[in-house]
Write an enzyme that holds these catalytic residues in place. Structure first.
Site, PDB file in Angstrom:
ATOM      1  CE  LYS A 114      -4.044  -2.364   2.362  1.00 20.84           C
ATOM      2  NZ  LYS A 114      -4.605  -2.815   1.207  1.00 20.84           N
ATOM      3  CB  CYS A 115       4.378   1.751  -0.831  1.00 19.71           C
ATOM      4  SG  CYS A 115       5.601   2.884  -1.114  1.00 19.71           S
ATOM      5  N   GLY A 116       3.469   4.576  -2.867  1.00 20.59           N
ATOM      6  CA  GLY A 116       2.756   4.440  -3.930  1.00 20.59           C
ATOM      7  C   GLY A 116       4.141   4.472  -4.650  1.00 20.59           C
ATOM      8  CG  PHE A 117       8.222   4.223  -4.533  1.00 19.06           C
ATOM      9  CD1 PHE A 117       8.490   4.820  -5.028  1.00 19.06           C
ATOM     10  CD2 PHE A 117       8.646   4.613  -2.751  1.00 19.06           C
ATOM     11  CE1 PHE A 117       8.868   6.039  -4.449  1.00 19.06           C
ATOM     12  CE2 PHE A 117       9.088   6.126  -2.786  1.00 19.06           C
ATOM     13  CZ  PHE A 117       8.910   6.448  -3.802  1.00 19.06           C
ATOM     14  CB  THR A 118       2.795  -0.500  -4.184  1.00 20.38           C
ATOM     15  OG1 THR A 118       3.096  -1.027  -2.990  1.00 20.38           O
ATOM     16  CG2 THR A 118       2.061  -1.573  -4.614  1.00 20.38           C
TER      17      THR A 118
END
Length: 159
Positions: free
Chosen positions: A35-39
């Site tokens: 659930k990360c912007g980098f996912t």
């Protein structure tokens, strides 16, 4: 002298995996989160794995919930997310801590071998990447903003 191949870690699906099983391969070890912007980097990591796997390259994913609680799920939820959302086929390991007193020994080693910005050791965020050569020695540390595609030249050098 220790190498990455001296460590072991639990797989996402259960059971311990000695990293010596990857001996002789170039590795990209990444702390991941769902659930990360980098996912979306999962897509690029999988592309690298498929592109270079036959030449002795593996991506090793280590879910971590230490940054913004962005990996809240259990092993089953993480496995399902990675499979259904990004068709991840590279080895995924059980959730670990990468910083602090409970940091996995592998990550303690990686951070000691390749310092971050201004010589700092702690991992700053999800999707920090460590590139490891065929001897199990750390060849580089890369920030979360470094995309998997950006690493192709570095990987090619080690293959």
């Amino acid at each position: 002298m220790s190498t990455v191949f001296d460590f072991a870690a639990n797989l996402l699906g259960g059971g311990e995996k000695p990293l010596a099983d990857f001996s002789g391969q170039v590795l990209l070890i990444v702390n991941t989160a769902s659930k990360c912007g980098f996912t979306p980097q999962y897509e690029g990591l999988e592309a690298l794995y498929r592109q270079y796997g036959a030449r002795g390259f593996s991506v090793l994913g280590f879910p971590c919930n230490q940054f913004g609680a962005q990996e809240p799920g259990d092993s089953a939820a993480i496995a399902q997310f990675c499979s259904l959302t990004y068709d991840v086929t590279f080895p995924m390991f059980a959730k670990v801590d990468v910083n602090g007193a409970d940091a996995h020994p592998l990550f303690k080693f990686l951070k000691g071998e390749a310092k971050g910005i201004l010589g700092t050791e702690p991992i700053k965020w999800n999707f920090t990447k460590f590139l490891v050569d065929r001897k199990g020695e750390v060849a580089g540390r890369f920030a979360p903003t470094t995309t998997p595609k950006d690493l192709e030249k570095e990987i090619e050098k080690l293959l």
